[in-house]
Structure formats: C-alpha cells, structure tokens
Design a protein around this motif. Structure first.
Motif, PDB file in Angstrom:
ATOM      1  N   LEU A 150      30.731  15.637  43.679  1.00  0.00           N
ATOM      2  CA  LEU A 150      29.442  14.990  43.444  1.00  0.00           C
ATOM      3  C   LEU A 150      28.377  16.027  43.138  1.00  0.00           C
ATOM      4  N   THR A 151      27.527  15.709  42.159  1.00  0.00           N
ATOM      5  CA  THR A 151      26.348  16.515  41.892  1.00  0.00           C
ATOM      6  C   THR A 151      25.208  15.587  41.497  1.00  0.00           C
ATOM      7  N   GLY A 152      23.985  16.069  41.668  1.00  0.00           N
ATOM      8  CA  GLY A 152      22.832  15.231  41.374  1.00  0.00           C
ATOM      9  C   GLY A 152      22.047  15.667  40.154  1.00  0.00           C
ATOM     10  N   THR A 153      22.522  16.688  39.415  1.00  0.00           N
ATOM     11  CA  THR A 153      21.779  17.174  38.258  1.00  0.00           C
ATOM     12  C   THR A 153      22.699  17.383  37.070  1.00  0.00           C
ATOM     13  N   GLY A 154      22.136  17.231  35.873  1.00  0.00           N
ATOM     14  CA  GLY A 154      22.901  17.485  34.667  1.00  0.00           C
ATOM     15  C   GLY A 154      23.261  18.942  34.501  1.00  0.00           C
ATOM     16  N   ALA A 155      22.353  19.831  34.895  1.00  0.00           N
ATOM     17  CA  ALA A 155      22.617  21.265  34.760  1.00  0.00           C
ATOM     18  C   ALA A 155      23.803  21.685  35.607  1.00  0.00           C
ATOM     19  N   ASP A 156      23.860  21.208  36.849  1.00  0.00           N
ATOM     20  CA  ASP A 156      24.968  21.568  37.720  1.00  0.00           C
ATOM     21  C   ASP A 156      26.265  20.923  37.235  1.00  0.00           C
ATOM     22  N   ALA A 157      26.164  19.734  36.657  1.00  0.00           N
ATOM     23  CA  ALA A 157      27.361  19.076  36.130  1.00  0.00           C
ATOM     24  C   ALA A 157      27.994  19.916  35.021  1.00  0.00           C
ATOM     25  N   VAL A 158      27.178  20.413  34.094  1.00  0.00           N
ATOM     26  CA  VAL A 158      27.702  21.247  33.014  1.00  0.00           C
ATOM     27  C   VAL A 158      28.330  22.518  33.575  1.00  0.00           C
TER      28      VAL A 158
ATOM     29  N   ARG B 209      35.656  24.470  36.084  1.00  0.00           N
ATOM     30  CA  ARG B 209      36.958  23.900  36.442  1.00  0.00           C
ATOM     31  C   ARG B 209      37.220  22.643  35.637  1.00  0.00           C
ATOM     32  N   ARG B 210      38.442  22.198  35.658  1.00  0.00           N
ATOM     33  CA  ARG B 210      38.838  21.037  34.861  1.00  0.00           C
ATOM     34  C   ARG B 210      38.741  19.757  35.692  1.00  0.00           C
ATOM     35  N   PHE B 211      37.965  18.800  35.209  1.00  0.00           N
ATOM     36  CA  PHE B 211      37.897  17.472  35.794  1.00  0.00           C
ATOM     37  C   PHE B 211      38.604  16.497  34.863  1.00  0.00           C
ATOM     38  N   ASP B 212      39.178  15.455  35.443  1.00  0.00           N
ATOM     39  CA  ASP B 212      39.862  14.454  34.628  1.00  0.00           C
ATOM     40  C   ASP B 212      38.875  13.516  33.950  1.00  0.00           C
ATOM     41  N   LEU B 213      37.687  13.341  34.560  1.00  0.00           N
ATOM     42  CA  LEU B 213      36.689  12.419  33.998  1.00  0.00           C
ATOM     43  C   LEU B 213      35.360  12.665  34.681  1.00  0.00           C
ATOM     44  N   VAL B 214      34.269  12.400  33.969  1.00  0.00           N
ATOM     45  CA  VAL B 214      32.912  12.497  34.516  1.00  0.00           C
ATOM     46  C   VAL B 214      32.278  11.111  34.496  1.00  0.00           C
ATOM     47  N   VAL B 215      31.749  10.673  35.638  1.00  0.00           N
ATOM     48  CA  VAL B 215      30.940   9.456  35.725  1.00  0.00           C
ATOM     49  C   VAL B 215      29.485   9.899  35.789  1.00  0.00           C
ATOM     50  N   PHE B 216      28.705   9.542  34.779  1.00  0.00           N
ATOM     51  CA  PHE B 216      27.371  10.123  34.611  1.00  0.00           C
ATOM     52  C   PHE B 216      26.301   9.039  34.594  1.00  0.00           C
ATOM     53  N   ASP B 217      25.415   9.056  35.579  1.00  0.00           N
ATOM     54  CA  ASP B 217      24.284   8.127  35.631  1.00  0.00           C
ATOM     55  C   ASP B 217      23.171   8.673  34.746  1.00  0.00           C
ATOM     56  N   THR B 218      22.822   7.955  33.697  1.00  0.00           N
ATOM     57  CA  THR B 218      21.837   8.459  32.738  1.00  0.00           C
ATOM     58  C   THR B 218      20.421   8.444  33.270  1.00  0.00           C
ATOM     59  N   ASP B 219      20.204   7.941  34.501  1.00  0.00           N
ATOM     60  CA  ASP B 219      18.882   8.033  35.117  1.00  0.00           C
ATOM     61  C   ASP B 219      18.634   9.396  35.751  1.00  0.00           C
TER      62      ASP B 219
ATOM     63  N   GLU C 215      29.197  26.092  25.291  1.00  0.00           N
ATOM     64  CA  GLU C 215      30.559  25.802  24.859  1.00  0.00           C
ATOM     65  C   GLU C 215      31.430  25.621  26.093  1.00  0.00           C
ATOM     66  N   LEU C 216      32.195  24.549  26.121  1.00  0.00           N
ATOM     67  CA  LEU C 216      32.995  24.230  27.294  1.00  0.00           C
ATOM     68  C   LEU C 216      34.478  24.379  26.984  1.00  0.00           C
ATOM     69  N   PRO C 217      35.259  24.905  27.933  1.00  0.00           N
ATOM     70  CA  PRO C 217      36.683  25.103  27.681  1.00  0.00           C
ATOM     71  C   PRO C 217      37.447  23.788  27.588  1.00  0.00           C
ATOM     72  N   TYR C 218      36.964  22.765  28.264  1.00  0.00           N
ATOM     73  CA  TYR C 218      37.624  21.461  28.237  1.00  0.00           C
ATOM     74  C   TYR C 218      36.555  20.393  28.321  1.00  0.00           C
ATOM     75  N   ARG C 219      36.680  19.352  27.539  1.00  0.00           N
ATOM     76  CA  ARG C 219      35.689  18.282  27.517  1.00  0.00           C
ATOM     77  C   ARG C 219      36.329  17.010  28.042  1.00  0.00           C
ATOM     78  N   PRO C 220      36.083  16.671  29.294  1.00  0.00           N
ATOM     79  CA  PRO C 220      36.703  15.474  29.873  1.00  0.00           C
ATOM     80  C   PRO C 220      36.076  14.211  29.302  1.00  0.00           C
TER      81      PRO C 220
END
Length: 243
Positions: free
Chosen positions: A47-55, A61-71, A85-90
């Motif tokens: 879990l993270t609360g910011t877009g910057a930390d999510a990126v 590390r590799r995540f299988d999927l990102v659930v992103f609240d656009t608020d 540039e990201l090594p993997y784009r889930p």
C-alpha cells in the motif's frame, strides 16, 4: 469516499492466487477497505498513498497489478510525460469518478489498463482485476492490437477504430468490444457479457442497451460485424456468416 455496498450473499466473487498487488489510495478508509478486501480475496498487498511513491515502488520491484485511486493528489506522477523509464509495466486498474473518465491520463506506460467508476462494488473490482491479470499472464502477446477485418482494438492506448474511423467508446463499450473480439465467431450469452463487463449480471435490458450502443458505433456505414443469435446471445464476425 466511495463506499462499497455489501455483496449479495449468493454472489460468487472472483478470487486471486497470491498475486502481488500495489494499492495506491490516499484516503485512509478507502485504503483500508481495498487492502482488507483484496487480502481476503487471496492477493498479497502493498500500500502507498502517493503517486510518486507508487512509481518508485514499481521501478524497484515487480508487481502483478496496480490498483490506482485517481483522487490521489499527485497522480500526475503517472503522467506519460513525467514518468521515469520502468523495467516492467504492470496492468493498472483505475478507480475514478464517472465524470473524470474523459480527462484521465495517468498510467504506468504501455500496458493493459481498465477503469472502475466510483462508487464501485467489490464484485466489479475483483472481476476487473481477474481479467487484467488473466490477460497479462506470460505467453500472451503484448502490444499486438486485436483485429477482425478492418476493426482494430489496441489495448496499449485503449483505443479502437473501424477502418480509418476512430470509435469513441465508453469503458463498458470498450470492454464489451474486446470480449466480442477475443471470442469472435463464438456466441456469448447475456450473463457472460454482464459478468465480463461489470463483474455481475445486470439484467437483459442493460446488456441489450449496451450492445445496441456499441453496434451503432462499430457498424455505422459499414458491413455489420456484431450480430444477435436470438435466444442465445451476441457474437462478432463477418456478415457472410450471420444467421
């Protein structure tokens, strides 16, 4: 806060198999609700609360999927022009207000995306996650548009066209078209369509209206590709095969 209504007791929810999901949600109640729900459904959650930390986390590390609240206030860190540039784009599931869909640009880059509008239901979130994970599993081609004749659907940009004509599709229409394309020449029942598009069966009238809207956009001024098999459902294929 987008409250999730209680599920119907008889409803069978889609479940995970230990996949690692990153939840991006700044509002505490929503973050707790998503985390608890997804963990109970069989997923491992960060879990993270910011877009910057999510990126930063996706880069590390590799995540299988990102659930992103656009608020999330700094969702601009996911913008195409600003992301590293990201090594993997889930694959990414966006949780968004309905009136914001036309201006949504946050994404992790080329890859599979989908939308769930708020307020949302648990069943729909779980169903959309399951579809995204299924489509992204190893062995599935990435970056290759789905095609049938002059109809093209490109998941990397979530766009579709018929010949040279771009199709202005809603998220539900896009999901329906994708489902029909993947299963071309196969009749899909209304229940199958409802569960794929919304995560549950919305009733015959809602599905008939959705198919009608999509048919007007896809088959306008062109040979019909979307057909009705009365009493059974709908299918996509060449007009010469319709019956």
């Amino acid at each position: 806060m987008a409250a999730l209504p209680a599920e119907r007791p008889a409803e069978r929810l889609a479940r995970g198999a230990g996949q690692h999901l990153l939840v991006v949600a700044g509002e505490a109640d929503l973050a707790e609700l998503l985390t608890t729900t997804l963990e109970l459904a069989g997923y491992r959650i960060s879990l993270t609360g910011t877009g910057a930390d999510a990126v930063a986390r996706v880069a590390a590390r590799r995540f299988d999927l990102v659930v992103f609240d656009t608020d999330v206030s700094d969702h601009g860190h996911f913008d195409r022009e600003r992301r590293p540039e990201l090594p993997y784009r889930p694959p990414v599931l966006l949780l968004a207000e309905c009136d914001s869909l036309d201006r949504l640009v946050p994404e992790l880059g080329p890859g599979r995306r989908d939308y769930v509008t708020k307020p949302f239901r648990v069943a729909e979130v779980l169903a959309r996650i399951q579809v995204l994970l299924r489509d992204a599993r190893p062995g599935r081609a990435r970056g290759n548009p789905l095609r049938h004749g002059d109809l093209v659907l490109d998941d990397t940009v979530c766009r579709a066209r018929r010949g040279t004509r771009a199709l202005d599709l809603t998220p539900a229409e896009y999901r329906l078209l994708r489902h029909l394309l993947v299963n071309s020449h196969r009749v899909l029942s209304k229940e199958q369509i409802g569960r794929y598009v919304w995560g549950d069966h919305r009733g015959d009238n809602a599905i008939e209206q959705l198919v009608s809207r999509l048919r007007r956009k896809v088959d306008r001024d062109a040979p019909a590709l979307i057909h009705t098999r009365r009493g059974f459902g709908y299918w996509l294929g060449g007009a010469d095969a319709a019956s």
